[in-house]
Write a protein that holds these residues in place. Structure first.
Motif, PDB file in Angstrom:
ATOM      1  N   TRP A  68       0.886 -35.399  -4.562  1.00 53.26           N
ATOM      2  CA  TRP A  68       1.520 -34.112  -4.284  1.00 53.26           C
ATOM      3  C   TRP A  68       2.895 -34.364  -3.675  1.00 53.26           C
ATOM      4  N   ARG A 132      -5.978 -32.056  -2.099  1.00 53.04           N
ATOM      5  CA  ARG A 132      -5.509 -30.874  -1.379  1.00 53.04           C
ATOM      6  C   ARG A 132      -4.766 -29.943  -2.334  1.00 53.04           C
ATOM      7  N   GLU A 133      -4.590 -28.709  -1.854  1.00 52.18           N
ATOM      8  CA  GLU A 133      -3.735 -27.770  -2.566  1.00 52.18           C
ATOM      9  C   GLU A 133      -2.287 -28.182  -2.364  1.00 52.18           C
ATOM     10  N   SER A 134      -1.461 -27.950  -3.371  1.00 52.54           N
ATOM     11  CA  SER A 134      -0.048 -28.264  -3.258  1.00 52.54           C
ATOM     12  C   SER A 134       0.735 -27.282  -4.111  1.00 52.54           C
ATOM     13  N   GLU A 138      -3.804 -28.251  -7.313  1.00 53.60           N
ATOM     14  CA  GLU A 138      -4.637 -29.237  -6.624  1.00 53.60           C
ATOM     15  C   GLU A 138      -4.261 -30.646  -7.071  1.00 53.60           C
TER      16      GLU A 138
END
Length: 205
Positions: A68, A132-134, A138
């Protein structure tokens, strides 16, 4: 540091291995389209397994982005384990080899030397990661620690390949990270020399 890895094993064989270890996995987005690839690099899509957020007891096999964007804009493809517990968002990154690069042994050679590490006791393995979300959706990254005996001659830090009996523990956030994230016994990661482009620059956290 590892920014290039390999996956040549087909998803059907991977799913059978998880079943043999009594790890139930589902494919909520359908079977990932994972062509055999000698080189998976940061920002590529690649398969991971993670704990289902629905609490169904069935883990999820999904395709997600490797890395990310970091604060400096560089991709976060490796993530330091020191001082961190990782009580959520753990994942297993599927691989059958990973690469490290060193200065060329031949001073006339302009490219870095490229080394392929595999697992001695099985034809594929899992690497410890988190997701993680970015802003890019994801994404996942590989966890790192100081290099163990197999990696130290090539780099001072390493990603963390897991023994097969560690996979379920890493997916369980109730198992302390320090009980799972450790070196494999010396000789577990045989290495062969290949050649390739120099590694790109990214961000380490």
């Amino acid at each position: 540091m590892c920014n290039d890895y390999r996956l040549l094993i087909d998803i059907a064989s991977i799913a059978e291995d998880f079943e043999g270890l009594k790890i139930k996995i589902g494919m909520p987005e359908g079977a990932p389209n994972v062509p055999a690839r000698e080189d998976i690099r940061m920002t590529d899509m690649a398969p991971i397994v993670r704990r289902s957020e629905a609490g169904s007891g069935i883990d999820e096999l999904l395709n997600r982005r490797w890395s990310w964007p970091g604060r400096n804009g560089k991709p976060v493809y490796n993530f330091r384990t020191e001082g961190r517990e990782f009580t959520s968002s753990r994942c297993l990154i599927l691989a059958d080899g990973f690469y490290e690069f060193t200065d060329p042994a031949d001073s006339k050679q302009k490219r870095l030397d490229k080394w392929l590490f595999t697992m001695a006791d099985h034809d594929w393995f899992c690497i410890a990661g988190i997701w993680r979300e970015s802003p890019m959706g994801e994404a996942f990254t590989m966890l790192t620690m100081d290099a163990g005996p197999d990696i130290a001659p090539y780099h001072h830090r390493q990603i963390i390949p897991l023994a097969r009996d560690q996979w379920a523990d890493w997916l369980d956030p109730g198992v302390p990270a320090k009980k799972v994230l450790r070196w494999l016994p010396q000789g577990s990661l045989p290495v062969t020399q290949v050649y390739g482009a120099p590694p790109a620059q990214g961000a380490l956290l």
